[in-house]
Write an enzyme that holds these catalytic residues in place. Sequence first.
Site, short mmCIF file in Angstrom:
data_model
loop_
_atom_site.label_atom_id
_atom_site.label_comp_id
_atom_site.label_asym_id
_atom_site.label_seq_id
_atom_site.Cartn_x
_atom_site.Cartn_y
_atom_site.Cartn_z
N ASP A 194 0.86 -1.22 0.48
CA ASP A 194 0.00 -0.29 0.21
C ASP A 194 0.58 1.00 -0.15
O ASP A 194 2.06 1.20 0.40
CB ASP A 194 -0.97 -0.11 1.27
CG ASP A 194 -1.81 1.21 1.49
OD1 ASP A 194 -2.71 1.43 0.01
OD2 ASP A 194 -2.05 1.83 2.01
N ASP A 209 -0.15 5.13 1.01
CA ASP A 209 0.27 6.08 1.37
C ASP A 209 0.06 5.21 3.24
O ASP A 209 -0.59 4.42 3.64
CB ASP A 209 -1.49 6.33 2.08
CG ASP A 209 -1.79 7.58 0.13
OD1 ASP A 209 -0.58 7.19 -0.39
OD2 ASP A 209 -3.03 7.62 0.16
#
Length: 273
Positions: free
Chosen positions: A13, A15
């Site tokens: 992922d 962020d």
Amino acid sequence: MSQPTATGAAFFDLDKTMIAKSSALAFGRPLYHGGLMARRDVLKAAYAQLAYLIAGADEDQMARTRDYLAQLCRGWQVEQVSQIVAETLGELIDPYIYAEAVALVAEHRSAGRDIVLVSASGEEMVRPIGRLLGIDNVIATRMVIEDGRYSGEIAFYAAGPGKAEAMGRFAAEHGYDLKDCYAYSDSVSDVPMLEAVGHPTAVNADRGLRKLALERGWPILSFKHPVSLRRRVAALRHRPAVPATVVAVGVGAAIAAGLIWYSRKKKRRAARA
């Protein structure tokens, strides 16, 4: 000579996992100055991101966010967005890359795994960030484009179960089993992404994901040290009598240094256990 086949993949992922901020929110100000966003849109996006960081997001919230973003981008010129991202990437993203994430990427690469960046942010933002990190494989939200502009519709929304489905397609295309793969995320909304692989890990986990990770015995990592890859490369460039070949592998050197730092940290943690 044929290249060795990857044994699996590590899905990251973006962020709060790879970078210490929201990628979509980071570009809000330059998009505003570029005339693409009104002030109220910037504030609304910031509020939505804050609510997401505090409480996470369920499927209804993700659907509302998806529809809001689609309408917000309607009519934007794709080329203008790409130019804004390219011009501000070094300032807005590069200083916030987690050293621990860089080291972990290098660790997976050395084990022969593909690296895949997975994000709900738009592909026009995520792919340049991937290039900054040396990651070619990207799963991101894709907008429908007509005559060089966003139509206001979304072709693929890389959030929730959508991430897991895209990961499954990626694994099938590259010929390996998701049970042999790794995934890293900070958000409870990414549980489908983490459940899809044989080796899930929570990174900087929000409350919901931390609780679930503890219940299921998933590893939990804390990344706390943002670094600038470009700054490290620039430092190498300005040292006297540095061979050109050293400068050429500056990013690799930064990654290697991060890997050494991370390995030492792991050994110290294991010694204390």
